[in-house]
Design a protein around this motif. Sequence first.
Motif, mmCIF file in Angstrom:
data_model
loop_
_atom_site.group_PDB
_atom_site.id
_atom_site.type_symbol
_atom_site.label_atom_id
_atom_site.label_comp_id
_atom_site.label_asym_id
_atom_site.label_seq_id
_atom_site.Cartn_x
_atom_site.Cartn_y
_atom_site.Cartn_z
ATOM 1 N N LEU A 225 0.825 -1.205 0.000
ATOM 2 C CA LEU A 225 0.000 0.000 0.000
ATOM 3 C C LEU A 225 0.858 1.253 0.000
ATOM 4 N N GLU A 226 0.389 2.297 -0.708
ATOM 5 C CA GLU A 226 1.072 3.591 -0.668
ATOM 6 C C GLU A 226 0.666 4.390 0.565
ATOM 7 N N ILE A 227 -0.495 4.071 1.128
ATOM 8 C CA ILE A 227 -0.985 4.779 2.306
ATOM 9 C C ILE A 227 -0.982 3.832 3.503
ATOM 10 N N TYR A 228 -1.140 4.403 4.685
ATOM 11 C CA TYR A 228 -1.316 3.601 5.887
ATOM 12 C C TYR A 228 -2.809 3.389 6.089
ATOM 13 N N ASP A 229 -3.249 2.107 6.109
ATOM 14 C CA ASP A 229 -4.681 1.865 6.254
ATOM 15 C C ASP A 229 -5.114 1.766 7.712
ATOM 16 N N TYR A 230 -4.148 1.832 8.633
ATOM 17 C CA TYR A 230 -4.470 1.931 10.058
ATOM 18 C C TYR A 230 -3.767 3.159 10.619
ATOM 19 N N LEU A 231 -4.501 3.979 11.332
ATOM 20 C CA LEU A 231 -3.964 5.209 11.905
ATOM 21 C C LEU A 231 -4.253 5.267 13.399
ATOM 22 N N GLU A 232 -3.257 5.701 14.142
ATOM 23 C CA GLU A 232 -3.460 6.053 15.555
ATOM 24 C C GLU A 232 -3.041 7.509 15.699
ATOM 25 N N MET A 233 -3.991 8.373 16.020
ATOM 26 C CA MET A 233 -3.774 9.824 16.008
ATOM 27 C C MET A 233 -4.090 10.408 17.381
ATOM 28 N N THR A 234 -3.124 11.044 17.981
ATOM 29 C CA THR A 234 -3.318 11.677 19.287
ATOM 30 C C THR A 234 -3.390 13.188 19.111
ATOM 31 N N MET A 235 -4.449 13.772 19.647
ATOM 32 C CA MET A 235 -4.658 15.217 19.553
ATOM 33 C C MET A 235 -4.418 15.856 20.921
ATOM 34 N N ILE A 236 -3.724 16.968 20.936
ATOM 35 C CA ILE A 236 -3.495 17.740 22.160
ATOM 36 C C ILE A 236 -4.214 19.076 22.001
ATOM 37 N N PHE A 237 -5.042 19.425 22.987
ATOM 38 C CA PHE A 237 -5.856 20.640 22.924
ATOM 39 C C PHE A 237 -5.276 21.743 23.792
ATOM 40 N N GLU A 238 -5.629 22.974 23.443
ATOM 41 C CA GLU A 238 -5.153 24.114 24.217
ATOM 42 C C GLU A 238 -5.687 24.082 25.646
ATOM 43 N N SER A 239 -6.798 23.368 25.862
ATOM 44 C CA SER A 239 -7.396 23.246 27.195
ATOM 45 C C SER A 239 -6.631 22.283 28.084
ATOM 46 N N GLY A 240 -5.698 21.534 27.504
ATOM 47 C CA GLY A 240 -4.975 20.521 28.251
ATOM 48 C C GLY A 240 -5.533 19.125 28.039
#
Length: 364
Positions: A225-240
């Motif tokens: 595959l050219e793309i990753y078909d599984y993603l783990e994405m962590t988001m950090i918010f300004e609120s903490g």
Amino acid sequence: MSESGVHGEASAAAETAAIGVVIVGVGFIAGAHIAAIASTPGVTLVGVVDADPARATAFSYSHGSIRWTAELAEALTWSDCDAVIICTPNFTHAALVQEVIAAGKHVLVEKPLATSVRDAAEMVAAAERRRVVLMAAHTHRFYDYGRTVRGLIADGELGRPVFGRLAILGDWIWPDWGAWMIDAAKSGGHALHNGVHLLDLMAWWFAAEPIAVRARGRKVASAELEIYDYLEMTMIFESGATAVCEMSRGHRVGGLGQRELLVVGTEGVLEQNWDEDGGLVISPDRAAVLPAQANDGFATQLAAWADAIGGGTPAMTAEEGLRAVRLGVAVEESIRSGHQIRLTDAAAVPAGDRGSVPARSDRA
């Protein structure tokens, strides 16, 4: 000269008063939008556009010989065209949307808004100048589960969100190895094509601005595959607050997949373990069961877009669509670099060479 087909003009006064919508790109996802139009009062389908005349003709016949053309420019001259829904591959969005906006038409565009931050920002600015409604089709906002979680948090049921997890885990749904969805130059990558749903939902639910992401990807279905078909994405918010989003098209569970969500607030917890089940809200004052999903998100989304065209408050602003692109681009950069990426540093360059811009689609 363009190739086109025309059937009878609208005869009812009510139809002429409705918002006339043209759909651009008659692939997989167009059917969902057409069904939504058919069930939404005050909105009518006036024609379709696709760069492939044979494909457009076949689609027209299968939908009551609806008017069609192979040229977007021609459709934009139709007197009953008030608004356009873009259902074409991601890399074509920027040019097509700019053409629609230049004609003074409102536009709903399948997510993502664009494959680069720069293009998305230019689209938002153009829509503001022309005073037209530009909305990205982040349909998960309009399903029952999306609206319920947003409502509970907005009403203070959970207190201030401090942690969230959302996983949508499904099997392969793309047509074949030649599909544009798995070509990173055309889709922008999996984070922009599918993962962006989750990124947008978390930012909307938490009502806080994300400031950084850290992500990793895997090629589960095949190393080719050219793309990753599984993603783990962590988001950090300004609120903490922190949110973890998982998106997969490599899980062998069949179908579109299962959904799992968890939101932990200072005053309560919301949990849902399966797509078909209701959720559970636990707080110091009560425990409540949420209903299972039942509504048509595409119809709810269309009604919200139509309401915004009529002067109502947008259910999703163009700026939120831009933010979603910024998040998706940042995720792709984080996967490539192995580092946390601040949203202010997300690249503004296009994801590959656009080449020609066909008005056609096979979305999934």
